[in-house]
Design an enzyme around this catalytic site. Sequence first.
Site, short mmCIF file in Angstrom:
data_model
loop_
_atom_site.label_atom_id
_atom_site.label_comp_id
_atom_site.label_asym_id
_atom_site.label_seq_id
_atom_site.Cartn_x
_atom_site.Cartn_y
_atom_site.Cartn_z
N TRP A 188 0.50 -1.33 0.05
CA TRP A 188 0.03 -0.31 -0.21
C TRP A 188 0.45 1.29 0.50
O TRP A 188 0.28 2.54 -0.35
CB TRP A 188 -1.25 -0.27 1.42
CG TRP A 188 -0.13 0.15 2.45
CD1 TRP A 188 0.25 -0.19 3.18
CD2 TRP A 188 -0.80 1.39 3.04
NE1 TRP A 188 0.80 0.50 3.93
CE2 TRP A 188 0.49 0.74 4.52
CE3 TRP A 188 -1.88 1.92 3.41
CZ2 TRP A 188 0.46 2.28 5.70
CZ3 TRP A 188 -1.83 2.78 5.10
CH2 TRP A 188 -0.72 2.86 6.20
N ASP A 189 1.98 0.93 0.71
CA ASP A 189 2.76 2.41 -0.01
C ASP A 189 2.79 2.76 -0.39
O ASP A 189 2.69 4.25 -1.13
CB ASP A 189 4.71 1.40 0.54
CG ASP A 189 4.46 0.85 1.55
OD1 ASP A 189 4.14 0.59 2.14
OD2 ASP A 189 6.19 0.84 2.25
N GLU A 227 -0.16 -2.06 12.21
CA GLU A 227 0.58 -4.03 12.65
C GLU A 227 0.88 -4.06 13.69
O GLU A 227 1.14 -5.43 14.09
CB GLU A 227 1.73 -4.37 11.44
CG GLU A 227 1.20 -3.49 9.72
CD GLU A 227 1.98 -4.24 9.39
OE1 GLU A 227 2.64 -4.78 9.60
OE2 GLU A 227 2.33 -4.38 7.62
N LYS A 277 2.68 0.58 16.10
CA LYS A 277 3.40 0.58 15.08
C LYS A 277 3.75 1.62 13.86
O LYS A 277 4.70 2.81 13.87
CB LYS A 277 4.48 -0.61 14.16
CG LYS A 277 4.90 -0.75 13.44
CD LYS A 277 4.54 -2.20 12.69
CE LYS A 277 5.41 -2.44 11.73
NZ LYS A 277 6.14 -3.68 10.92
N GLN A 278 2.47 2.34 14.35
CA GLN A 278 2.39 3.67 13.16
C GLN A 278 1.13 4.45 12.60
O GLN A 278 0.82 3.48 13.50
CB GLN A 278 2.51 3.28 11.42
CG GLN A 278 2.23 2.08 10.68
CD GLN A 278 2.64 0.95 10.22
OE1 GLN A 278 3.00 0.10 10.17
NE2 GLN A 278 2.49 1.46 8.89
C1 BGC Z 1 4.67 -1.29 7.95
C2 BGC Z 1 4.09 -1.34 6.29
C3 BGC Z 1 4.49 -1.43 5.35
C4 BGC Z 1 5.54 -2.82 5.33
C5 BGC Z 1 6.21 -2.23 4.07
C6 BGC Z 1 5.97 -2.37 7.08
O1 BGC Z 1 6.93 -2.39 8.74
O2 BGC Z 1 4.27 -1.83 8.81
O3 BGC Z 1 2.67 -0.61 6.76
O4 BGC Z 1 3.91 -1.63 4.07
O5 BGC Z 1 6.59 -2.24 6.38
O6 BGC Z 1 6.89 -0.80 3.95
#
Ligand code: BGC
Length: 779
Positions: free
Chosen positions: A372-373, A501, A613-614
């Site tokens: 999704w990035d 996550e 996490k984010q």
């Molecule tokens: C993040 C995800 C991301 C992935 C790839 C993970 O650490 O939690 O949101 O899509 O890394 O960058």
Amino acid sequence: MKMKTYVRPEALYPYRAWSLAEEAYDDENNQRSESVFALGNGYIGMRGNFEEGYHGVKGKSVTGNYVNGFYDAKPIVYPEGAYGYPSRNQSMLNVTNAQCVHISVGDDPFHLNAGKVISYKRELDMKRGFLQRHVEWESPSGGHVRLSFRRLVSLSRQHLAAIQVEIESVQYSGAIRLHSFMDGKIEEAEVTDDPRLGSGGGEPSLMHEYMKRSGEELLLKQRTRHTDFELVTAISHQVTGPLVWESEDIQDDEHIGTAFTVRLAPGEKVSLTKYISYHSSKDEAGQELEIQATETHHAASGLSFEKLLGEQEAYLESFWQHADVEIEGDPALQQGIRFNAYQLLQSVGRDGKTNIGAKGLTGEGYEGHYFWDTEMYMMPFFTYTQPDIARALMDFRYATLDKARSRAEVMSQKGALYPWRTIDGEENSAYFPAGTAQMHINADIAYAVRQYVQATGDEEFLVRKGAEILFETSRFWTDLGYFNAARDGAFCIDAVTGPDEYTAIVNNNTYTNLMVQSQLSYAYETAHLLRRDYPAEYDRIAQAIGLTEAETEGWKEAAIRMYVPYDEKLGIYAQDDTFLSKKKWDFENTPEDKYPLLLHFHPLVIYRHQVLKQADTVMALFLLGEKFTIEEKVRNYQYYEPLTTHDSSLSPCIHSIVSAEIGDLEGAYAYFDRTVRMDLDDINRNAKDGLHTAAMAGSWMSIVNGFAGMRLTNGSLSFNPALPAQWESCSFRVTYQGQLLKVRMSRRETSYTLLAGDRVSFKHQGKDISLTAGETVVM
Ligand code: BGC
């Protein structure tokens, strides 16, 4: 986890406006430098490995050469599998290394851990698009020479790269040997416990087929073990300088090359230009590969390194004209933001068949997968600076829609479900709680479709491709969710994972539900638009996918009745149905070295706490800003920010944007600082595995959406600038509906100039502004 205390570390690379340089060689940091000095053109990616090979400490180098979208798919072995788990893992392959030029001065092989390095400098020039290295060296036997290496991966010729090596004798008389070759033996990726790196190990994916000399070209052909793709790597050479007195064909095992030996006297020079090409059966018919390779080299032989450099510079001039950001008052940030834009360009697939990986084409972290990035982080940068590339990224999603349909079927749903991580459109996520469960990917893609269409005015894309993506993914949502009697008939979506996550498989993730709501409304409007203005196209799609008006009405209904968990007492949105009832993570007693948590705690330990996490709800505050009052933004931000570890590099930039919006410029600045130099300062200490592409794009968003407050809401563009106190000024350019607008923020004023185009309208702090060609307005 407050960021206000962020102190920028000491510079690892000197601050330069248009380049990245290192002035000494250091074994310890070699692998990181290989990532930051990587070159690419969206198709070919080359890590910054040395032509002479690596001779330092074991484990401090990864030789890496990549072709975007070229992968193998090894079977995934699950000790305890279940229905619907992906059975194969696509992973981007490290391919033939064609960077090799081994040099001998007399009998002494040149490398940096031998003899005496008198001076050393390596520099990535972001204006001219090439990497150069200058070494003055005395061989163990006293041969004193100057070596210069220049290399580029052509931005205008998809399949071509070139390396030029020049050796000048300072105080040396004798033989110089340049052995230029390709190495088809691929170093296996490191096997580690870090889930961000990928599985590694197992049988080699690339199988050697043959090598040959065909005229001036040397070819090496390989085939992938499971996907049966073919790859032809080819090299050719031009040598100038004193008479070549010997040229020797060398071939063994999986190496093929030519050694040129010349005799130099003090003051004399020899120069070798090596052209490198990659052609794969993923893009061209298998039997054509050799012919295509030969053609690429024939075209190159009529050129020179200088000519290629000229093309490169011209390409970049246009790129920077559209994408440059200038920051006056902070050279570190100036360098950071340019480096990020440059690396994004180098990694992004532009052919509609490939995309941009989480590490771009700079390393094998995340196995080259697209996430999704792309839509949530990289797309905005491309949409507003290189709309053609944004279109190609959208085309990729359309090209893989059939696979998303199949995936929905496997998941017992109607419509289409895009993969959480993929190369070719199939789901590759073996850990479903933080993978397949992140179904918000569908809504993220829908969001990007809307932003792309509204920012560019490319309605043709919407009609021909975007609408079908929207319809199929909306069909998925109304099938997955349901009107829940226990929630007064509100539309609920259960068992999903939001962006955070560290919280998995929950009911009614606020981010997801709000994004789906927005997508369903847009899909409904799009169906109307097509029925009214493009009836034939509407009929074509409706027939193909069996769409009825009743179904589109259902999308509207679900959007209106969408359930969004809200906590009255706290006055905030709950991240999901149960988040707020969990215990908070004990940050106080978690030492620094326990971060990122994912490397030190079992997922269940993390899942049972309030810890992020984010950005999750905070991400919604930014993306769907019009749905919240400023007070709500402040309250939600203040609740979630202290619970956020930023263990994902995708997090700080979003916090920077929202901090700026709620008036905390200091916080916004700290988060921005950390994002923009993420790799140059190696903040997450893993730049060695590849660059953080989403964070790089996020730093652009932090300026444009953060400090300049740019938003595109319901098709209208607005700015709300606030310059950080640390800066004198900042300016950037955006392309909006084909018009090139320059925005310059200084301490006293903001000015807008229409650099190209006839007319553009937008709002500045709520005030309507309209500019005609060449006009500037100062606010
Ligand atoms: C993040 C995800 C991301 C992935 C790839 C993970 O650490 O939690 O949101 O899509 O890394 O960058």
